[in-house]
Design a protein around this motif. Sequence first.
Motif, PDB file in Angstrom:
ATOM      1  N   SER A  89     -17.082   1.766   1.278  1.00  0.00           N
ATOM      2  CA  SER A  89     -17.333   0.366   1.618  1.00  0.00           C
ATOM      3  C   SER A  89     -16.102  -0.246   2.259  1.00  0.00           C
ATOM      4  O   SER A  89     -14.992  -0.133   1.731  1.00  0.00           O
ATOM      5  CB  SER A  89     -17.674  -0.430   0.350  1.00  0.00           C
ATOM      6  OG  SER A  89     -18.811   0.104  -0.268  1.00  0.00           O
ATOM      7  N   ALA A  91     -13.647  -3.284   3.617  1.00  0.00           N
ATOM      8  CA  ALA A  91     -13.239  -4.636   3.228  1.00  0.00           C
ATOM      9  C   ALA A  91     -11.884  -4.927   3.859  1.00  0.00           C
ATOM     10  O   ALA A  91     -11.164  -4.004   4.255  1.00  0.00           O
ATOM     11  CB  ALA A  91     -13.145  -4.757   1.708  1.00  0.00           C
ATOM     12  N   ASP A  93      -7.997  -6.394   3.461  1.00  0.00           N
ATOM     13  CA  ASP A  93      -7.004  -6.403   2.390  1.00  0.00           C
ATOM     14  C   ASP A  93      -5.798  -7.239   2.813  1.00  0.00           C
ATOM     15  O   ASP A  93      -4.649  -6.819   2.669  1.00  0.00           O
ATOM     16  CB  ASP A  93      -6.584  -4.970   2.051  1.00  0.00           C
ATOM     17  CG  ASP A  93      -5.635  -4.900   0.870  1.00  0.00           C
ATOM     18  OD1 ASP A  93      -5.631  -5.825   0.035  1.00  0.00           O
ATOM     19  OD2 ASP A  93      -4.870  -3.916   0.789  1.00  0.00           O
ATOM     20  N   THR A 107      -9.711  -1.667   4.590  1.00  0.00           N
ATOM     21  CA  THR A 107      -9.689  -0.541   3.657  1.00  0.00           C
ATOM     22  C   THR A 107     -11.082   0.036   3.483  1.00  0.00           C
ATOM     23  O   THR A 107     -12.084  -0.632   3.694  1.00  0.00           O
ATOM     24  CB  THR A 107      -9.167  -0.964   2.267  1.00  0.00           C
ATOM     25  OG1 THR A 107     -10.063  -1.930   1.710  1.00  0.00           O
ATOM     26  CG2 THR A 107      -7.769  -1.535   2.342  1.00  0.00           C
ATOM     27  N   ASP A 109     -13.266   1.732   0.477  1.00  0.00           N
ATOM     28  CA  ASP A 109     -13.316   1.859  -0.987  1.00  0.00           C
ATOM     29  C   ASP A 109     -12.031   1.377  -1.660  1.00  0.00           C
ATOM     30  O   ASP A 109     -11.427   2.092  -2.468  1.00  0.00           O
ATOM     31  CB  ASP A 109     -13.616   3.301  -1.400  1.00  0.00           C
ATOM     32  CG  ASP A 109     -15.115   3.575  -1.425  1.00  0.00           C
ATOM     33  OD1 ASP A 109     -15.913   2.612  -1.336  1.00  0.00           O
ATOM     34  OD2 ASP A 109     -15.488   4.761  -1.534  1.00  0.00           O
ATOM     35  N   GLY A 110     -11.585   0.192  -1.297  1.00  0.00           N
ATOM     36  CA  GLY A 110     -10.415  -0.402  -1.930  1.00  0.00           C
ATOM     37  C   GLY A 110      -9.121   0.323  -1.655  1.00  0.00           C
ATOM     38  O   GLY A 110      -8.136   0.151  -2.356  1.00  0.00           O
ATOM     39  N   GLY A 111      -9.094   1.159  -0.624  1.00  0.00           N
ATOM     40  CA  GLY A 111      -7.888   1.891  -0.253  1.00  0.00           C
ATOM     41  C   GLY A 111      -8.002   3.389  -0.468  1.00  0.00           C
ATOM     42  O   GLY A 111      -7.344   4.163   0.216  1.00  0.00           O
ATOM     43  N   SER A 112      -8.829   3.819  -1.414  1.00  0.00           N
ATOM     44  CA  SER A 112      -8.959   5.256  -1.659  1.00  0.00           C
ATOM     45  C   SER A 112      -9.656   5.966  -0.495  1.00  0.00           C
ATOM     46  O   SER A 112      -9.492   7.170  -0.312  1.00  0.00           O
ATOM     47  CB  SER A 112      -9.707   5.527  -2.962  1.00  0.00           C
ATOM     48  OG  SER A 112     -11.037   5.059  -2.885  1.00  0.00           O
ATOM     49  N   LYS A 115      -6.714   3.300   4.759  1.00  0.00           N
ATOM     50  CA  LYS A 115      -6.282   1.947   5.117  1.00  0.00           C
ATOM     51  C   LYS A 115      -5.914   1.936   6.594  1.00  0.00           C
ATOM     52  O   LYS A 115      -5.243   2.838   7.076  1.00  0.00           O
ATOM     53  CB  LYS A 115      -5.043   1.541   4.311  1.00  0.00           C
ATOM     54  CG  LYS A 115      -5.228   1.537   2.820  1.00  0.00           C
ATOM     55  CD  LYS A 115      -3.908   1.224   2.119  1.00  0.00           C
ATOM     56  CE  LYS A 115      -4.043   1.361   0.619  1.00  0.00           C
ATOM     57  NZ  LYS A 115      -2.749   1.197  -0.049  1.00  0.00           N
TER      58      LYS A 115
END
Length: 167
Positions: A89, A91, A93, A107, A109-112, A115
Amino acid sequence: ADGGTGSVTAEGATFHLLRVGEQLYLKADAAFWNKEDGKSGEDGSDTAAADKLDGKYVKVPTGDPSYKKFSGFTDKDLLLDGLLTLHGSLATDGHHEQSGVRTIRITGDGGSGGKLDVSLEGKPYPLRLERAGGAGTLSFSSWGKDFALKEPAKDETVDYGKQLPTS
């Protein structure tokens, strides 16, 4: 479209690439060539070839497996299509800075999932990509700037013919 130039650092070793038309050259120091050979060079016998290649442009034959592997780094469209990928996903940051340029970070998945920092100044070029899973970081610079492409002089070049040596 006529070629490209840049450097690649992997596992602590750096090499430089230059492509002029279809002709690809790789330039590295003796330590890189010793590491590529997989030999220790403790007796001094296997370092002679690496010493001859130190700082020289090695002409990579088009039929050599290294040609396809390395020439992609000098083709902007191929490079960007293959590398500018975030997984999961997407997003934003926040705002960040890369080499003095304000960026927005995207990002996966939140950075994983990776980025990507995109310039907020001028055209929205990608400036830095941290690949998913710790697969490396790419820095992009000199967007929109012309650069000269010319083949290196004969005394700066080593030509192995149809295939690079494997050792």
